[in-house]
Design a protein around this motif. Structure first.
Motif, PDB file in Angstrom:
ATOM      1  N   PHE A  42       0.869  -1.178   0.000  1.00 58.76           N
ATOM      2  CA  PHE A  42       0.000   0.000   0.000  1.00 58.76           C
ATOM      3  C   PHE A  42       0.905   1.227   0.000  1.00 58.76           C
ATOM      4  O   PHE A  42       1.894   1.269   0.723  1.00 58.76           O
ATOM      5  CB  PHE A  42      -0.886  -0.016   1.262  1.00 58.76           C
ATOM      6  CG  PHE A  42      -1.920   1.067   1.320  1.00 58.76           C
ATOM      7  CD1 PHE A  42      -3.158   0.887   0.724  1.00 58.76           C
ATOM      8  CD2 PHE A  42      -1.681   2.254   2.001  1.00 58.76           C
ATOM      9  CE1 PHE A  42      -4.137   1.874   0.802  1.00 58.76           C
ATOM     10  CE2 PHE A  42      -2.643   3.241   2.078  1.00 58.76           C
ATOM     11  CZ  PHE A  42      -3.875   3.045   1.472  1.00 58.76           C
ATOM     12  N   ASP A  43       0.598   2.223  -0.785  1.00 56.31           N
ATOM     13  CA  ASP A  43       1.450   3.404  -0.854  1.00 56.31           C
ATOM     14  C   ASP A  43       0.660   4.660  -0.538  1.00 56.31           C
ATOM     15  O   ASP A  43      -0.238   5.041  -1.279  1.00 56.31           O
ATOM     16  CB  ASP A  43       2.089   3.520  -2.246  1.00 56.31           C
ATOM     17  CG  ASP A  43       3.107   4.648  -2.327  1.00 56.31           C
ATOM     18  OD1 ASP A  43       3.475   5.201  -1.266  1.00 56.31           O
ATOM     19  OD2 ASP A  43       3.525   4.974  -3.446  1.00 56.31           O
ATOM     20  N   ASP A  44       0.999   5.291   0.571  1.00 61.47           N
ATOM     21  CA  ASP A  44       0.341   6.561   0.904  1.00 61.47           C
ATOM     22  C   ASP A  44       1.252   7.739   0.558  1.00 61.47           C
ATOM     23  O   ASP A  44       0.932   8.874   0.875  1.00 61.47           O
ATOM     24  CB  ASP A  44      -0.064   6.604   2.383  1.00 61.47           C
ATOM     25  CG  ASP A  44       1.106   6.895   3.317  1.00 61.47           C
ATOM     26  OD1 ASP A  44       2.249   6.547   2.975  1.00 61.47           O
ATOM     27  OD2 ASP A  44       0.868   7.464   4.398  1.00 61.47           O
ATOM     28  N   GLU A  45       2.364   7.445  -0.097  1.00 61.83           N
ATOM     29  CA  GLU A  45       3.333   8.467  -0.517  1.00 61.83           C
ATOM     30  C   GLU A  45       3.784   9.343   0.649  1.00 61.83           C
ATOM     31  O   GLU A  45       4.061  10.531   0.489  1.00 61.83           O
ATOM     32  CB  GLU A  45       2.756   9.309  -1.662  1.00 61.83           C
ATOM     33  CG  GLU A  45       2.454   8.471  -2.895  1.00 61.83           C
ATOM     34  CD  GLU A  45       1.740   9.253  -3.991  1.00 61.83           C
ATOM     35  OE1 GLU A  45       1.544  10.474  -3.846  1.00 61.83           O
ATOM     36  OE2 GLU A  45       1.390   8.615  -4.994  1.00 61.83           O
ATOM     37  N   GLY A  46       3.856   8.773   1.829  1.00 63.37           N
ATOM     38  CA  GLY A  46       4.350   9.498   2.993  1.00 63.37           C
ATOM     39  C   GLY A  46       3.366  10.494   3.590  1.00 63.37           C
ATOM     40  O   GLY A  46       3.729  11.280   4.470  1.00 63.37           O
ATOM     41  N   VAL A  47       2.118  10.445   3.138  1.00 61.89           N
ATOM     42  CA  VAL A  47       1.106  11.407   3.600  1.00 61.89           C
ATOM     43  C   VAL A  47       0.963  11.377   5.124  1.00 61.89           C
ATOM     44  O   VAL A  47       0.968  12.424   5.783  1.00 61.89           O
ATOM     45  CB  VAL A  47      -0.268  11.126   2.934  1.00 61.89           C
ATOM     46  CG1 VAL A  47      -1.401  11.848   3.650  1.00 61.89           C
ATOM     47  CG2 VAL A  47      -0.225  11.509   1.468  1.00 61.89           C
ATOM     48  N   CYS A  48       0.841  10.193   5.701  1.00 60.62           N
ATOM     49  CA  CYS A  48       0.559  10.093   7.133  1.00 60.62           C
ATOM     50  C   CYS A  48       1.729  10.585   7.981  1.00 60.62           C
ATOM     51  O   CYS A  48       1.529  11.333   8.941  1.00 60.62           O
ATOM     52  CB  CYS A  48       0.165   8.661   7.489  1.00 60.62           C
ATOM     53  SG  CYS A  48      -1.418   8.190   6.760  1.00 60.62           S
ATOM     54  N   GLU A  49       2.944  10.182   7.628  1.00 62.94           N
ATOM     55  CA  GLU A  49       4.111  10.637   8.388  1.00 62.94           C
ATOM     56  C   GLU A  49       4.272  12.152   8.273  1.00 62.94           C
ATOM     57  O   GLU A  49       4.571  12.831   9.256  1.00 62.94           O
ATOM     58  CB  GLU A  49       5.374   9.933   7.899  1.00 62.94           C
ATOM     59  CG  GLU A  49       5.443   8.490   8.348  1.00 62.94           C
ATOM     60  CD  GLU A  49       6.697   7.781   7.859  1.00 62.94           C
ATOM     61  OE1 GLU A  49       7.608   8.426   7.305  1.00 62.94           O
ATOM     62  OE2 GLU A  49       6.758   6.561   8.045  1.00 62.94           O
ATOM     63  N   LYS A  50       4.059  12.685   7.073  1.00 65.27           N
ATOM     64  CA  LYS A  50       4.190  14.130   6.861  1.00 65.27           C
ATOM     65  C   LYS A  50       3.131  14.868   7.693  1.00 65.27           C
ATOM     66  O   LYS A  50       3.412  15.890   8.316  1.00 65.27           O
ATOM     67  CB  LYS A  50       4.024  14.477   5.380  1.00 65.27           C
ATOM     68  CG  LYS A  50       4.176  15.958   5.107  1.00 65.27           C
ATOM     69  CD  LYS A  50       4.141  16.284   3.627  1.00 65.27           C
ATOM     70  CE  LYS A  50       4.499  17.739   3.452  1.00 65.27           C
ATOM     71  NZ  LYS A  50       3.556  18.545   2.804  1.00 65.27           N
ATOM     72  N   CYS A  51       1.938  14.325   7.716  1.00 64.75           N
ATOM     73  CA  CYS A  51       0.854  14.948   8.468  1.00 64.75           C
ATOM     74  C   CYS A  51       1.186  14.981   9.968  1.00 64.75           C
ATOM     75  O   CYS A  51       0.963  15.992  10.631  1.00 64.75           O
ATOM     76  CB  CYS A  51      -0.450  14.194   8.216  1.00 64.75           C
ATOM     77  SG  CYS A  51      -1.849  14.983   8.998  1.00 64.75           S
ATOM     78  N   LEU A  52       1.742  13.889  10.483  1.00 65.52           N
ATOM     79  CA  LEU A  52       2.121  13.862  11.903  1.00 65.52           C
ATOM     80  C   LEU A  52       3.204  14.913  12.170  1.00 65.52           C
ATOM     81  O   LEU A  52       3.140  15.636  13.166  1.00 65.52           O
ATOM     82  CB  LEU A  52       2.592  12.466  12.317  1.00 65.52           C
ATOM     83  CG  LEU A  52       2.986  12.310  13.787  1.00 65.52           C
ATOM     84  CD1 LEU A  52       1.867  12.740  14.732  1.00 65.52           C
ATOM     85  CD2 LEU A  52       3.398  10.864  14.066  1.00 65.52           C
TER      86      LEU A  52
END
Length: 191
Positions: A42-52
Motif C-alpha cells: 500500500f502506498d500513501d506516498e508518505g502522507v501520514c508521516e508528513k501529516c504527523l
C-alpha cells in the motif's frame, strides 16, 4: 478526591495540549500503518508521516501556515478500506488514519474532543489486537500490553500538563511515546 479515569483526564485537555497528547499517541499508532503498507505494498506516498510532522510543527510554531483542510483530504484518501484486504493489519492501519483525521479536526476546531477519540482508538486497537490474538475478553484489562497502554497514556497526560516551554513538553511527549520502541499493539518501531 477521586482519581479521574484516563478518558476523563483526556477530556480536560484543550488547545495545544490536546493536540500534543494526540500527536504522541499517533507516534505509537502510525508504525502499525507502516507495517500494513510494507506487507500489502500500500502506498500513501508518505502522507501520514508528513501529516504527523505537521501536527508537531503546528504546536511548536503556532504561526506556521499549514492548510490542515488539505491534509485532512489527503489522509482520508489514503485510509485503507477493509473490503480490499483480508489481513488483520488493515484494522490498526485504519485506526491510525482515523486518529490522524481526528487530530486534524481538533486543530481545525471541528471536533474539540479529537484527543478523546484518539485515546479511545489507541486503546481499542490494543483490545482488538488482543482479542484477535486469542486473549479472552475478561483478561484484556490485565494484559501487559493493555496495562502498558493505559499507563503510557497517563504518563503522557502527566507530561503534557506540566509547565514548561511548549517545545520542551513536545520533545518529552515524543520521547515517552517512543522510548519502549514498540507501537501500541507491540510492533517494533523501526528507527
Amino acid at each position: 478526591m477521586t482519581k479521574l479515569s484516563t478518558f476523563a483526564r483526556v477530556r480536560q485537555l484543550e488547545g495545544w495540549q490536546a493536540v500534543a497528547f494526540s500527536a504522541a499517541l499517533l507516534e505509537r499508532m502510525l508504525p502499525n500503518f507502516a507495517l500494513f503498507k510494507e506487507v500489502t505494498d500500500f502506498d500513501d506516498e508518505g502522507v501520514c508521516e508528513k501529516c504527523l510532522s505537521l501536527l508537531w510543527e503546528s504546536i511548536k510554531s503556532p504561526k506556521s501556515k499549514i492548510n490542515f483542510s488539505v491534509q485532512l483530504e489527503k489522509v482520508e484518501q489514503v485510509t485503507p478500506d477493509t473490503a480490499d484486504y483480508d489481513t488483520f493489519g488493515v484494522y490498526p492501519a485504519i485506526d491510525a488514519t482515523i486518529g490522524l483525521a481526528a487530530a486534524i479536526m481538533l486543530v481545525l476546531k471541528q471536533d474539540l474532543q479529537g484527543s478523546v477519540v484518539i485515546s479511545k482508538l489507541s486503546q481499542g486497537s490494543v483490545e482488538a489486537y488482543l482479542l484477535a490474538s486469542g486473549v479472552a475478553e475478561d483478561e484484556i484489562k490485565a494484559h501487559p500490553l493493555m496495562e502498558f497502554e493505559v499507563a503510557l497514556q497517563n504518563a503522557l497526560l502527566d507530561a503534557v500538563t506540566t509547565s514548561g516551554p511548549v517545545a520542551g513538553v513536545c520533545d518529552t511527549l515524543k520521547q515517552l511515546a517512543l522510548e519502549e520502541g514498540i507501537s501500541n499493539i507491540g510492533i517494533e518501531i523501526k528507527g
